[in-house]
Design a protein around this motif. Structure first.
Motif, PDB file in Angstrom:
ATOM      1  N   ARG A 130       6.908  30.781 -33.728  1.00 17.20           N
ATOM      2  CA  ARG A 130       7.146  32.209 -33.849  1.00 17.20           C
ATOM      3  C   ARG A 130       8.361  32.638 -33.039  1.00 17.20           C
ATOM      4  O   ARG A 130       8.661  32.052 -32.000  1.00 17.20           O
ATOM      5  CB  ARG A 130       5.930  33.005 -33.348  1.00 17.20           C
ATOM      6  CG  ARG A 130       4.640  32.677 -34.043  1.00 17.20           C
ATOM      7  CD  ARG A 130       3.479  33.381 -33.365  1.00 17.20           C
ATOM      8  NE  ARG A 130       2.206  33.066 -33.990  1.00 17.20           N
ATOM      9  CZ  ARG A 130       1.021  33.403 -33.492  1.00 17.20           C
ATOM     10  NH1 ARG A 130       0.967  34.078 -32.348  1.00 17.20           N
ATOM     11  NH2 ARG A 130      -0.092  33.068 -34.113  1.00 17.20           N
ATOM     12  N   SER A 131       8.983  33.697 -33.508  1.00 13.49           N
ATOM     13  CA  SER A 131      10.052  34.354 -32.765  1.00 13.49           C
ATOM     14  C   SER A 131       9.549  35.727 -32.344  1.00 13.49           C
ATOM     15  O   SER A 131       9.203  36.557 -33.201  1.00 13.49           O
ATOM     16  CB  SER A 131      11.305  34.475 -33.639  1.00 13.49           C
ATOM     17  OG  SER A 131      12.328  35.159 -32.947  1.00 13.49           O
ATOM     18  N   TYR A 132       9.466  35.951 -31.034  1.00  9.99           N
ATOM     19  CA  TYR A 132       8.980  37.219 -30.497  1.00  9.99           C
ATOM     20  C   TYR A 132      10.144  38.086 -30.027  1.00  9.99           C
ATOM     21  O   TYR A 132      11.125  37.573 -29.481  1.00  9.99           O
ATOM     22  CB  TYR A 132       8.047  36.978 -29.303  1.00  9.99           C
ATOM     23  CG  TYR A 132       6.650  36.584 -29.676  1.00  9.99           C
ATOM     24  CD1 TYR A 132       5.668  37.553 -29.865  1.00  9.99           C
ATOM     25  CD2 TYR A 132       6.296  35.249 -29.817  1.00  9.99           C
ATOM     26  CE1 TYR A 132       4.366  37.194 -30.197  1.00  9.99           C
ATOM     27  CE2 TYR A 132       4.999  34.882 -30.156  1.00  9.99           C
ATOM     28  CZ  TYR A 132       4.045  35.863 -30.335  1.00  9.99           C
ATOM     29  OH  TYR A 132       2.752  35.502 -30.671  1.00  9.99           O
ATOM     30  N   PRO A 133      10.044  39.388 -30.201  1.00 11.36           N
ATOM     31  CA  PRO A 133      11.063  40.293 -29.648  1.00 11.36           C
ATOM     32  C   PRO A 133      10.843  40.463 -28.148  1.00 11.36           C
ATOM     33  O   PRO A 133       9.870  39.946 -27.575  1.00 11.36           O
ATOM     34  CB  PRO A 133      10.786  41.596 -30.400  1.00 11.36           C
ATOM     35  CG  PRO A 133       9.298  41.567 -30.625  1.00 11.36           C
ATOM     36  CD  PRO A 133       8.960  40.115 -30.891  1.00 11.36           C
ATOM     37  N   ALA A 134      11.737  41.197 -27.511  1.00  6.28           N
ATOM     38  CA  ALA A 134      11.537  41.546 -26.104  1.00  6.28           C
ATOM     39  C   ALA A 134      10.268  42.393 -25.971  1.00  6.28           C
ATOM     40  O   ALA A 134       9.976  43.235 -26.825  1.00  6.28           O
ATOM     41  CB  ALA A 134      12.743  42.301 -25.570  1.00  6.28           C
ATOM     42  N   LEU A 135       9.495  42.156 -24.917  1.00  7.92           N
ATOM     43  CA  LEU A 135       8.241  42.866 -24.687  1.00  7.92           C
ATOM     44  C   LEU A 135       8.236  43.460 -23.280  1.00  7.92           C
ATOM     45  O   LEU A 135       8.773  42.864 -22.343  1.00  7.92           O
ATOM     46  CB  LEU A 135       7.046  41.915 -24.816  1.00  7.92           C
ATOM     47  CG  LEU A 135       6.868  41.176 -26.144  1.00  7.92           C
ATOM     48  CD1 LEU A 135       5.742  40.162 -26.016  1.00  7.92           C
ATOM     49  CD2 LEU A 135       6.591  42.147 -27.274  1.00  7.92           C
ATOM     50  N   VAL A 136       7.616  44.627 -23.141  1.00  6.55           N
ATOM     51  CA  VAL A 136       7.374  45.197 -21.816  1.00  6.55           C
ATOM     52  C   VAL A 136       5.943  44.846 -21.429  1.00  6.55           C
ATOM     53  O   VAL A 136       5.000  45.102 -22.182  1.00  6.55           O
ATOM     54  CB  VAL A 136       7.578  46.722 -21.799  1.00  6.55           C
ATOM     55  CG1 VAL A 136       7.338  47.277 -20.392  1.00  6.55           C
ATOM     56  CG2 VAL A 136       8.983  47.075 -22.273  1.00  6.55           C
ATOM     57  N   LEU A 137       5.777  44.239 -20.249  1.00  6.01           N
ATOM     58  CA  LEU A 137       4.481  43.754 -19.800  1.00  6.01           C
ATOM     59  C   LEU A 137       4.082  44.410 -18.485  1.00  6.01           C
ATOM     60  O   LEU A 137       4.915  44.590 -17.590  1.00  6.01           O
ATOM     61  CB  LEU A 137       4.514  42.237 -19.589  1.00  6.01           C
ATOM     62  CG  LEU A 137       4.937  41.362 -20.771  1.00  6.01           C
ATOM     63  CD1 LEU A 137       4.992  39.909 -20.338  1.00  6.01           C
ATOM     64  CD2 LEU A 137       3.996  41.540 -21.944  1.00  6.01           C
ATOM     65  N   ALA A 138       2.809  44.765 -18.378  1.00  6.10           N
ATOM     66  CA  ALA A 138       2.213  45.137 -17.100  1.00  6.10           C
ATOM     67  C   ALA A 138       1.424  43.929 -16.623  1.00  6.10           C
ATOM     68  O   ALA A 138       0.523  43.464 -17.323  1.00  6.10           O
ATOM     69  CB  ALA A 138       1.307  46.354 -17.255  1.00  6.10           C
ATOM     70  N   THR A 139       1.764  43.419 -15.452  1.00  5.63           N
ATOM     71  CA  THR A 139       1.242  42.124 -15.002  1.00  5.63           C
ATOM     72  C   THR A 139       0.642  42.234 -13.614  1.00  5.63           C
ATOM     73  O   THR A 139       1.149  42.966 -12.751  1.00  5.63           O
ATOM     74  CB  THR A 139       2.376  41.076 -14.988  1.00  5.63           C
ATOM     75  OG1 THR A 139       2.948  40.984 -16.293  1.00  5.63           O
ATOM     76  CG2 THR A 139       1.861  39.701 -14.572  1.00  5.63           C
ATOM     77  N   GLN A 180      10.138  41.328 -20.705  1.00  6.92           N
ATOM     78  CA  GLN A 180      10.267  39.908 -21.027  1.00  6.92           C
ATOM     79  C   GLN A 180      11.234  39.760 -22.203  1.00  6.92           C
ATOM     80  O   GLN A 180      11.077  40.404 -23.236  1.00  6.92           O
ATOM     81  CB  GLN A 180       8.903  39.321 -21.395  1.00  6.92           C
ATOM     82  CG  GLN A 180       8.924  37.838 -21.727  1.00  6.92           C
ATOM     83  CD  GLN A 180       7.567  37.370 -22.194  1.00  6.92           C
ATOM     84  OE1 GLN A 180       7.166  37.600 -23.327  1.00  6.92           O
ATOM     85  NE2 GLN A 180       6.836  36.732 -21.300  1.00  6.92           N
ATOM     86  N   SER A 181      12.226  38.920 -22.040  1.00  8.93           N
ATOM     87  CA  SER A 181      13.219  38.730 -23.098  1.00  8.93           C
ATOM     88  C   SER A 181      12.571  38.117 -24.338  1.00  8.93           C
ATOM     89  O   SER A 181      11.528  37.454 -24.251  1.00  8.93           O
ATOM     90  CB  SER A 181      14.347  37.822 -22.607  1.00  8.93           C
ATOM     91  OG  SER A 181      14.983  38.377 -21.483  1.00  8.93           O
ATOM     92  N   GLY A 182      13.191  38.330 -25.496  1.00  8.88           N
ATOM     93  CA  GLY A 182      12.710  37.680 -26.704  1.00  8.88           C
ATOM     94  C   GLY A 182      12.747  36.171 -26.559  1.00  8.88           C
ATOM     95  O   GLY A 182      13.597  35.617 -25.849  1.00  8.88           O
TER      96      GLY A 182
END
Length: 208
Positions: free
Chosen positions: A19-28, A106-108
């Protein structure tokens, strides 16, 4: 709970999906027990943040192990991440009140994934990870980092209804270097016909 994050299926090899994922904003948050991490993040999206805004929960919940400085040793501390709603960037996400939570972009990336069902107990996750690593070895694809767990249902969901995945970031795919792989491009929503053709033919392009 909103729809899952979008991605493109770029190839398949056996039970592995690429899979190719786009950039995501994560709360970690870092934690030693899943329950503690889930409670902190759930409170954050329910309004325990600097603006008091609620945020929809976007599956999957991502759990990663932290690798110690002396690889390949892995510490007991893990990180758990909630994915922020699609279409929102970091500036639009409220800052947490709890300093244990960090919000980052998080970058793609490209990811290899294998699915399994159940409660995602340690031995089940380990078995899926072993299967993922073996599939990558056969396909001659090199992982970039340690595998991570993606869970698509809340803790109260019965085991037989749960969908889980183990994934790992990989180097960008090169079609000429991968053995036994079917290539195509499709969005993960509404792409079942395309995937059936990919699995059956193991060769042709498949586009929406």
């Amino acid at each position: 709970m909103t729809d899952t994050i979008s991605y493109e299926i770029t190839a398949m090899s056996g039970e592995l999906e690429f899979r190719s994922y786009p950039a995501l904003v994560l709360a970690t948050v870092d934690m030693t027990k899943d329950e503690a991490g889930f409670r902190l993040l759930f409170a954050y999206i329910m309004g325990y943040n600097r603006t008091g805004d609620t945020l929809p929960m976007t599956p999957p919940v991502i759990t990663s192990r932290q690798v110690a400085m002396t690889r390949p040793a892995v510490s007991d501390v893990r990180s758990m991440s909630f994915v922020m709603p699609p279409g929102m960037n970091r500036d639009g996400i409220p800052d947490p009140l709890d300093s244990r939570i960090r919000v980052t972009t998080q970058s793609g990336r490209e990811v290899a994934v294998i699915r399994f069902s159940g409660y995602a107990r340690p031995h089940e996750v380990a078995a899926a990870e072993l299967q993922l690593r073996e599939g990558l070895r056969k396909a001659r694809i090199e992982p970039v980092e340690e595998p991570f767990l993606m869970r698509y249902h809340p803790p109260w969901t019965p085991g037989f209804m749960r969908q889980n995945e183990v994934g790992v970031e990989i180097k960008r795919l090169n079609r000429r270097m991968i053995a036994g792989t079917a290539f195509g491009v499709s969005d993960h929503q509404g792409s079942s016909d395309c995937l059936r053709r990919l699995r059956k033919e193991q060769s042709a392009h498949c586009r929406k």
